[in-house]
Design an enzyme around this catalytic site. Structure first.
Site, mmCIF file in Angstrom:
data_model
loop_
_atom_site.group_PDB
_atom_site.id
_atom_site.type_symbol
_atom_site.label_atom_id
_atom_site.label_comp_id
_atom_site.label_asym_id
_atom_site.label_seq_id
_atom_site.Cartn_x
_atom_site.Cartn_y
_atom_site.Cartn_z
ATOM 1 C CE LYS A 22 -1.793 1.861 4.221
ATOM 2 N NZ LYS A 22 -1.282 3.102 3.886
ATOM 3 C CG ASN A 23 2.406 2.590 3.856
ATOM 4 O OD1 ASN A 23 1.296 3.026 2.986
ATOM 5 N ND2 ASN A 23 2.756 2.817 5.027
ATOM 6 N NE ARG A 92 -1.807 12.530 7.920
ATOM 7 C CZ ARG A 92 -1.860 13.686 7.678
ATOM 8 N NH1 ARG A 92 -2.090 14.806 7.935
ATOM 9 N NH2 ARG A 92 -0.064 14.646 7.339
ATOM 10 C CB CYS A 116 -5.258 11.173 10.885
ATOM 11 S SG CYS A 116 -3.499 9.983 11.318
ATOM 12 N NE ARG A 121 -0.091 10.271 9.117
ATOM 13 C CZ ARG A 121 -0.195 9.526 8.966
ATOM 14 N NH1 ARG A 121 -1.349 8.592 9.133
ATOM 15 N NH2 ARG A 121 0.460 8.280 7.763
ATOM 16 N N PRO A 122 1.525 16.948 11.134
ATOM 17 C CG PRO A 122 3.493 18.004 12.237
ATOM 18 C CD PRO A 122 2.206 16.549 12.644
ATOM 19 C CB ILE A 123 1.949 18.654 5.672
ATOM 20 C CG1 ILE A 123 1.086 19.597 5.532
ATOM 21 C CG2 ILE A 123 1.582 17.476 5.718
ATOM 22 C CD1 ILE A 123 0.797 20.614 4.694
ATOM 23 C CG ASP A 124 6.900 20.686 10.345
ATOM 24 O OD1 ASP A 124 5.646 19.392 10.038
ATOM 25 O OD2 ASP A 124 7.473 21.223 10.888
ATOM 26 C CG LEU A 125 9.761 17.914 8.704
ATOM 27 C CD1 LEU A 125 10.279 16.800 8.854
ATOM 28 C CD2 LEU A 125 10.671 18.708 9.315
ATOM 29 C CG ASP A 304 2.838 1.957 9.692
ATOM 30 O OD1 ASP A 304 2.392 2.492 9.840
ATOM 31 O OD2 ASP A 304 2.771 1.532 8.344
ATOM 32 C CB ILE A 326 7.103 6.946 15.005
ATOM 33 C CG1 ILE A 326 7.865 5.935 14.699
ATOM 34 C CG2 ILE A 326 6.651 7.820 13.744
ATOM 35 C CD1 ILE A 326 9.048 6.737 14.722
ATOM 36 N NE ARG A 396 -7.349 4.850 5.133
ATOM 37 C CZ ARG A 396 -6.458 5.457 6.046
ATOM 38 N NH1 ARG A 396 -6.921 5.547 6.993
ATOM 39 N NH2 ARG A 396 -5.082 5.491 5.478
#
Ligand code: UD1
Length: 417
Positions: A22-23, A92, A116, A121-125, A304, A326, A396
């Site tokens: 999936k990933n 996401r 979530c 889970r920010p997306i600053d990076l 995971d 994590i 999912r």
């Protein structure tokens, strides 16, 4: 709303074929935007998350043909550069499509993915890396608009080896001017798979799979066909299903090196493991021993699989500990396990699990994808009938989950509520 009904207490035995990852599939499908041509993808799992990603591609203007696990995407006719908000909210990881859209068209609009189930889970990076590449970012009422005249290679150091940010930078810079380097890059095998796919279409990416990646921008990419790697998290899940039921199972079509930490932990718990090329055999003892787990970026123990192992530890002999490094909110499933009789205390990042002889069957609620799968495993080992609710989360990410478990001898059925 659907639930799983599980009649537990049966040993799992037999072979199971592991699906495509999936990933790895999600960034690879996003990468098909870049060549403006055809990508033939094999071994793509048919699950909710890949379906959503393909739906977004179609909305952008791609032609998508699906035939089982084979998908053909033609990205020549893309005419939209905006990821629809409702789909962005459903998943996401759609954020990695932004890198591919900007990479090809120098503009992209998407909504802020928000928090979530497993953490903020920010997306600053992602965004600070985009800025370093000369991309302008405007944020307005939850929408992010990225634009630039050209993307120029830069040296980017990630504060944390984020998987998504590493993928997004690669996707945004394959067609950029000059050279981009990523230091402290994530080293997950899915990143190597993405790079192999993009290189096959003509990109020049070196070092994927290590913590230093170099991307030399190219002018044009070509048609490609590519087979997605096996899903290492699904593999770990089935091994644990074997372990928790005292079973004897064989995984087929798996890359054993990808799950080294999980294999070591299962051996430490008393399982006998045999590895041969692309197969892993696991034979579980009558009673597993307690073990300690700390999640880390790859090649450390994967977050995971933390929940999946959490279910196993609930019935090990002795006291086990988990440290989740994590994601800050990945213990919700443990409260559900407590409802099945597990003895668990949680303090910050650490959970202490005192093994009980047997879990007791009851109704529990899936809290997230892997947490939900963990509850299924708990149900397989418990005596009596367990109901796992809200299995939409599980569907999912796992292809034919109940079917594969049934083939191993589990009694598990879907119930429409
Ligand atoms: C990916 C995987 C997910 C896995 C995770 C870690 C996909 C689709 N998902 O998620 O299954 O659990 O890697 O192996 O591949 N972070 C920031 N700022 C950022 C980005 C991340 O603070 O801009 C933080 C996150 O909140 C989290 C940590 O970094 O605490 C790891 O996140 P990241 O490696 O980015 O995970 P994802 O790519 O979201």
């Amino acid at each position: 709303m659907q639930s799983y009904v599980i009649e537990g207490g049966r040993k799992l035995e037999g072979e199971v074929y592991i699906s495509g990852s999936k990933n790895a599939s999600l960034p690879i499908i996003a990468g098909s935007i870049l060549n403006g041509n055809i990508s033939k993808l094999y071994n793509v799992p048919n699950i909710h998350d890949t379906q959503i990603t393909l739906k977004i591609l179609k909305l952008l203007g791609c032609k998508v043909k699906k035939n089982g696990k084979k998908i053909e995407i033609n990205s020549k006719y893309i005419n939209k550069k905006e990821i629809p908000e409702d789909l962005m909210r459903q998943m996401r990881s759609t954020v990695i499509m932004a890198g591919a859209i900007i990479g090809r068209f120098k503009e992209a609009t998407f909504s802020y993915p928000g928090g979530c189930e497993i953490g903020a889970r920010p997306i600053d990076l992602h965004l600070s890396a985009f800025k370093k590449l000369g991309i302008n970012i405007e944020e307005n009422s939850g929408f992010i608009r990225c634009s630039c005249d050209k993307i120029v290679g830069a040296n980017i150091n990630l504060d944390f080896p984020s998987v998504g940010a590493t993928e997004n930078i690669i996707l945004a810079t394959v067609l950029a001017e000059g050279i981009t380097t990523i230091s402290n890059a994530a080293m997950e095998p899915e990143i190597e798979d993405l790079a192999n796919y993009l290189n096959k279409m003509g990109a020049k990416i070196e070092g994927a799979g290590t913590n230093f990646i170099k991307i030399t921008g190219v002018k044009k990419l070509k048609e490609v066909s590519y087979k997605v790697m096996p899903d290492r998290i699904e593999a770990g899940t089935f091994l644990c299903a074997g372990a928790i039921t005292g079973g004897n199972i064989e995984l087929k079509e798996v890359i054993p090196e990808h799950i080294t930490p999980a294999l070591h932990k299962l051996q430490e718990a008393g399982c006998n493991i045999e590895i041969e090329n692309r197969s892993i055999k696991l034979q579980a003892p009558k009673k597993l021993k307690a073990i300690d787990i700390k999640t880390m970026p790859y090649p450390g123990f994967p977050t995971d699989l933390q929940s999946i192992f959490g279910a196993v530890l609930a019935t090990c002999k002795g006291t086990s500990t988990i440290v989740e490094n994590i994601f800050e909110n990945r213990y919700k499933y443990l409260y559900e396990l407590q409802r099945m009789g597990a003895k668990i205390t949680i303090e910050g990042k650490m959970a202490v699990i005192k093994g009980v002889r047997k879990l007791s069957a009851t109704s529990v609620n899936s809290t997230d994808l892997r947490g939900g799968a963990a509850l299924v495993l708990a149900g397989l080992s418990a005596k009596g009938t367990t109901k796992v609710e809200n299995i939409e989360y599980i569907l999912r990410g796992y292809e034919k989950f109940e079917e594969k478990l049934q083939k191993l001898g589990a009694r598990i059925y879907i119930k429409n509520n």
